[in-house]
Design an enzyme around this catalytic site. Sequence first.
Site, PDB file in Angstrom:
ATOM      1  N   VAL A 143       0.782  -1.245  -0.112  1.00 53.95           N
ATOM      2  CA  VAL A 143       0.054  -0.039  -0.020  1.00 53.95           C
ATOM      3  C   VAL A 143       0.871   1.138  -0.014  1.00 53.95           C
ATOM      4  CG1 VAL A 143      -1.631   1.323   1.380  1.00 53.95           C
ATOM      5  CG2 VAL A 143      -1.884  -1.089   1.101  1.00 53.95           C
ATOM      6  N   GLY A 184       4.022   4.336   3.204  1.00 52.80           N
ATOM      7  CA  GLY A 184       3.755   2.945   2.350  1.00 52.80           C
ATOM      8  C   GLY A 184       3.912   1.730   3.581  1.00 52.80           C
ATOM      9  N   LYS A 185       3.486   0.648   3.145  1.00 50.40           N
ATOM     10  CA  LYS A 185       3.642  -0.486   3.801  1.00 50.40           C
ATOM     11  C   LYS A 185       3.531  -1.737   3.032  1.00 50.40           C
ATOM     12  CE  LYS A 185       4.739  -1.416   8.153  1.00 50.40           C
ATOM     13  NZ  LYS A 185       5.681  -0.581   9.284  1.00 50.40           N
ATOM     14  N   GLY A 186       3.922  -2.909   3.537  1.00 47.62           N
ATOM     15  CA  GLY A 186       3.581  -4.041   2.608  1.00 47.62           C
ATOM     16  C   GLY A 186       3.613  -5.489   3.334  1.00 47.62           C
TER      17      GLY A 186
END
Length: 422
Positions: A66, A111-113
């Site tokens: 994201v 962001g992050k994943g």
Amino acid sequence: MAVMATPAREVSVFGDAIAYFKEAADLLELDAGMRRILTSPARQIIFAIPFQRDSGEFEVYTGYRVQFSFARGPAKGGIRYHPGVTLDEVTALAFWMTWKCAVVDLPFGGGKGGVTCDPSTLSMNEIERITRRYAAELVEVVGPDKDVPAPDVNTTPQIMAWFMDTYSMHVRQNQPGVVTGKPLEIGGSRGRVEATGRGVTICALDEMSEIGLQPEKATVAIQGFGNVGKYAAKLFEERGCRVVGISDVTGAYYNQEGIYVSGAMAHVAQFGTLEGFKGGDKITNAELLASPCDVLVPAALEKVFTAETAAKVQAKLIVEGANGPTTPEADRIFREKGIVVIPDIMANAGGVTVSYFEWVQDRMGYFWKESEVNQRLEEFLLANLHEIRAIGNARGATLRTSAYTLAIDRVVKALKMRGIYA
Ligand code: NAD
């Protein structure tokens, strides 16, 4: 690869983050349109990760990335490997990263994943195959000027090395700046491992001086003895504070005379956890949070302080090493009790700040000494903590609301200068 951009306002795990966001947005008198933009992720990506187990069998996991905001620069945030990873959770964490990067004035968005998987059931070879496929699926949307991942829960410098190698192979050139948290040998930064704990201690000592707590007379209790908690404990001890309580998933240890932190670290290095540690009386984690101490550092999990646990806290200062340890109800109680809280987005921003330094060093191809990294880290954190404090004093707001106010204002200014491309 499915690329979506949906509003995240109703996502449940967003609850606390949105509550804190709203308070600051009200203070800034943001209009409804700007609030809508700021709470909608720029891009959400979901994809399948097919891979072969060592046994020869095929499995398919789900991967996410994201990219919440690009207003101030490339997206920035970790990759989590955990069975509980969902789009909701990754989105909430990416939202948080937006404010964390802005509050310390890094030229990054948020962001992050993650990958929904249980790494404890996977071999190193399986983890490598999953990581390489995860990176390959994201080749078009990550990069030093697009989105720069980093480690998070259950992801390591080795995993970052595989990510970097896969990306570099696809773009046919070495690109160390595509991820941070890498091993030193391939473009990592000195000081990254201790950076979050160091940042916790830097913020704590500065606030202690503000509220008249002398380090040599102060007692500290820390929940969690992992990457954040143990280095924070060590640095508190080095600065003359008495660390009276520490804990991990196996339990808590309290010693009014002071715990010998290096001994506790050696115990964990030998046995994996604090179980069996003889340097203090064994108590429960709930007792640790309620124990007599001046400074309390949650450095383990989210939602540790609820209305019930917050009411029992005796500390004068809470420094949030963990992300999201305080529920909005607990935050109200701390306010009523006059307990000062340095919020997560500021207190644990040391990690992402040194990640930024790593990205800068990779792009220059010139690497700093550890003392330079630590000095720059202190400068970044203190400049922004002082700005937050000034906002708090001027507006009569808590450090948390002031931190969100500063972060949101910076993102709004960037958005307005760029304009909405419609
Ligand atoms: P870690 O996995 O290295 O350590 C976590 C520690 O918490 C371990 O000692 C574990 O035993 C302990 N723990 C787990 N459950 C517990 C419980 N119920 N009671 C007491 N202790 C418990 O993780 P970490 O990297 O130190 O991260 C800790 C927190 O800090 C997380 O919220 C993370 O998101 C946040 N954080 C970490 C970094 C970083 O650079 N590592 C940066 C910013 C924020």
